[in-house]
Design a protein around this motif. Structure first.
Motif, PDB file in Angstrom:
ATOM      1  N   LEU A 212      29.060  53.291  19.692  1.00 60.74           N
ATOM      2  CA  LEU A 212      29.244  51.846  19.788  1.00 60.74           C
ATOM      3  C   LEU A 212      30.733  51.549  19.777  1.00 60.74           C
ATOM      4  CD1 LEU A 212      28.100  48.889  19.566  1.00 60.74           C
ATOM      5  CD2 LEU A 212      28.340  49.173  17.092  1.00 60.74           C
ATOM      6  N   SER A 213      31.210  50.758  20.747  1.00 57.24           N
ATOM      7  CA  SER A 213      32.591  50.269  20.672  1.00 57.24           C
ATOM      8  C   SER A 213      32.539  48.905  20.008  1.00 57.24           C
ATOM      9  CB  SER A 213      33.250  50.199  22.051  1.00 57.24           C
ATOM     10  OG  SER A 213      32.670  49.212  22.856  1.00 57.24           O
ATOM     11  N   MET A 214      33.571  48.615  19.234  1.00 58.17           N
ATOM     12  CA  MET A 214      33.596  47.347  18.508  1.00 58.17           C
ATOM     13  C   MET A 214      35.018  46.840  18.397  1.00 58.17           C
ATOM     14  SD  MET A 214      32.923  48.566  14.638  1.00 58.17           S
ATOM     15  CE  MET A 214      34.321  48.965  13.610  1.00 58.17           C
TER      16      MET A 214
ATOM     17  N   ALA B   2      49.143  46.501  16.541  1.00 58.16           N
ATOM     18  CA  ALA B   2      49.217  45.191  15.892  1.00 58.16           C
ATOM     19  C   ALA B   2      49.312  44.050  16.908  1.00 58.16           C
ATOM     20  CB  ALA B   2      50.402  45.157  14.939  1.00 58.16           C
ATOM     21  N   LEU B   3      48.323  43.964  17.776  1.00 54.63           N
ATOM     22  CA  LEU B   3      48.250  42.890  18.766  1.00 54.63           C
ATOM     23  C   LEU B   3      46.786  42.552  18.969  1.00 54.63           C
ATOM     24  CD1 LEU B   3      50.842  44.386  21.224  1.00 54.63           C
ATOM     25  CD2 LEU B   3      51.191  42.340  19.862  1.00 54.63           C
ATOM     26  N   VAL B   4      46.395  42.345  20.222  1.00 52.21           N
ATOM     27  CA  VAL B   4      44.991  42.034  20.518  1.00 52.21           C
ATOM     28  C   VAL B   4      44.484  42.955  21.618  1.00 52.21           C
ATOM     29  CG1 VAL B   4      43.391  40.278  21.339  1.00 52.21           C
ATOM     30  CG2 VAL B   4      45.273  39.618  19.825  1.00 52.21           C
ATOM     31  N   GLN B   5      43.526  43.795  21.266  1.00 53.50           N
ATOM     32  CA  GLN B   5      42.768  44.592  22.214  1.00 53.50           C
ATOM     33  C   GLN B   5      41.304  44.253  21.946  1.00 53.50           C
ATOM     34  OE1 GLN B   5      45.007  46.443  20.068  1.00 53.50           O
ATOM     35  NE2 GLN B   5      46.575  46.073  21.580  1.00 53.50           N
ATOM     36  N   LYS B   6      40.573  43.870  22.989  1.00 53.26           N
ATOM     37  CA  LYS B   6      39.186  43.460  22.776  1.00 53.26           C
ATOM     38  C   LYS B   6      38.400  43.543  24.080  1.00 53.26           C
ATOM     39  CE  LYS B   6      40.447  38.614  23.298  1.00 53.26           C
ATOM     40  NZ  LYS B   6      40.407  37.295  22.685  1.00 53.26           N
ATOM     41  N   HIS B   7      37.119  43.240  23.984  1.00 49.79           N
ATOM     42  CA  HIS B   7      36.192  43.219  25.119  1.00 49.79           C
ATOM     43  C   HIS B   7      36.077  44.594  25.785  1.00 49.79           C
ATOM     44  CE1 HIS B   7      36.016  38.979  24.495  1.00 49.79           C
ATOM     45  NE2 HIS B   7      37.247  38.776  24.906  1.00 49.79           N
ATOM     46  N   SER B   8      35.885  45.620  24.963  1.00 56.52           N
ATOM     47  CA  SER B   8      35.762  46.975  25.496  1.00 56.52           C
ATOM     48  C   SER B   8      34.402  47.179  26.160  1.00 56.52           C
ATOM     49  CB  SER B   8      35.966  48.006  24.391  1.00 56.52           C
ATOM     50  OG  SER B   8      35.042  47.815  23.341  1.00 56.52           O
ATOM     51  N   VAL B   9      34.419  47.952  27.263  1.00 53.38           N
ATOM     52  CA  VAL B   9      33.199  48.247  28.026  1.00 53.38           C
ATOM     53  C   VAL B   9      33.288  49.698  28.494  1.00 53.38           C
ATOM     54  CG1 VAL B   9      31.828  47.670  30.059  1.00 53.38           C
ATOM     55  CG2 VAL B   9      33.040  45.865  28.832  1.00 53.38           C
TER      56      VAL B   9
ATOM     57  N   GLU C  28      30.737  45.415  20.718  1.00 53.34           N
ATOM     58  CA  GLU C  28      31.131  45.171  22.098  1.00 53.34           C
ATOM     59  C   GLU C  28      30.248  45.898  23.111  1.00 53.34           C
ATOM     60  OE1 GLU C  28      35.466  45.564  22.307  1.00 53.34           O
ATOM     61  OE2 GLU C  28      35.537  43.491  21.653  1.00 53.34           O
ATOM     62  N   ASP C  29      30.113  47.224  23.025  1.00 47.76           N
ATOM     63  CA  ASP C  29      29.325  47.940  24.034  1.00 47.76           C
ATOM     64  C   ASP C  29      28.797  49.247  23.478  1.00 47.76           C
ATOM     65  OD1 ASP C  29      28.217  48.215  26.605  1.00 47.76           O
ATOM     66  OD2 ASP C  29      29.969  49.261  27.390  1.00 47.76           O
ATOM     67  N   TRP C  30      27.634  49.676  23.996  1.00 51.06           N
ATOM     68  CA  TRP C  30      27.076  50.988  23.695  1.00 51.06           C
ATOM     69  C   TRP C  30      27.454  51.942  24.818  1.00 51.06           C
ATOM     70  CZ3 TRP C  30      24.943  52.312  19.228  1.00 51.06           C
ATOM     71  CH2 TRP C  30      24.368  51.329  18.433  1.00 51.06           C
ATOM     72  N   SER C  31      27.745  53.191  24.466  1.00 54.85           N
ATOM     73  CA  SER C  31      27.973  54.204  25.488  1.00 54.85           C
ATOM     74  C   SER C  31      26.673  54.403  26.264  1.00 54.85           C
ATOM     75  CB  SER C  31      28.422  55.525  24.849  1.00 54.85           C
ATOM     76  OG  SER C  31      27.409  56.042  23.998  1.00 54.85           O
ATOM     77  N   PRO C  32      26.745  54.887  27.506  1.00 54.90           N
ATOM     78  CA  PRO C  32      25.532  55.042  28.318  1.00 54.90           C
ATOM     79  C   PRO C  32      24.448  55.890  27.656  1.00 54.90           C
ATOM     80  CG  PRO C  32      27.459  55.315  29.696  1.00 54.90           C
ATOM     81  CD  PRO C  32      27.940  55.238  28.265  1.00 54.90           C
ATOM     82  N   ASP C  33      24.841  56.865  26.817  1.00 53.39           N
ATOM     83  CA  ASP C  33      23.844  57.701  26.151  1.00 53.39           C
ATOM     84  C   ASP C  33      23.349  57.089  24.838  1.00 53.39           C
ATOM     85  OD1 ASP C  33      25.947  58.125  24.381  1.00 53.39           O
ATOM     86  OD2 ASP C  33      26.215  60.232  24.915  1.00 53.39           O
TER      87      ASP C  33
END
Length: 99
Positions: A36-38, A66-73, A27-32
């Motif tokens: 990695l978030s996934m 147990a649900l849906v968490q996604k699109h982390s930034v 999903e995203d890399w931290s600024p440094d």
């Protein structure tokens, strides 16, 4: 998941290896560039996990119910993560948590 130079040079580097019945989606890399978030996907459930590239490189849960968490930034300063979740009544909303 693997990473490789955009020009195709170099050797692909394994970032994570999903367990049987599980998928990892970057999903995203931290600024440094150290974390990695996934999205960890198991059937209908999706949770946000992170992988630190300092040390073991083992995925750890950031927010996983147990649900849906996604699109982390990550925020530009790396102190927050925004993501989408349907945890309250099945309606998808945007949340922000300290990181």
């Amino acid at each position: 998941m693997f990473r490789q130079a955009a020009d195709g040079g170099g050797t692909p580097e394994r970032l994570t290896k999903a367990d049987q019945g599980t998928r990892h989606s970057p999903e995203d890399w931290s600024p440094d560039g150290r974390i990695l978030s996934m999205d960890m996907i198991r059937g209908e459930d999706q949770g946000i996990w992170t992988v630190s590239f300092d040390g073991e490189r083992k995925p750890v849960p950031f927010y996983d119910v147990a649900l849906v968490q996604k699109h982390s930034v990550f925020s530009l300063n790396g102190k927050w993560i925004a993501y989408m979740s349907n945890e309250f009544g099945g309606v998808t909303q945007v949340f922000v948590q300290p990181f």
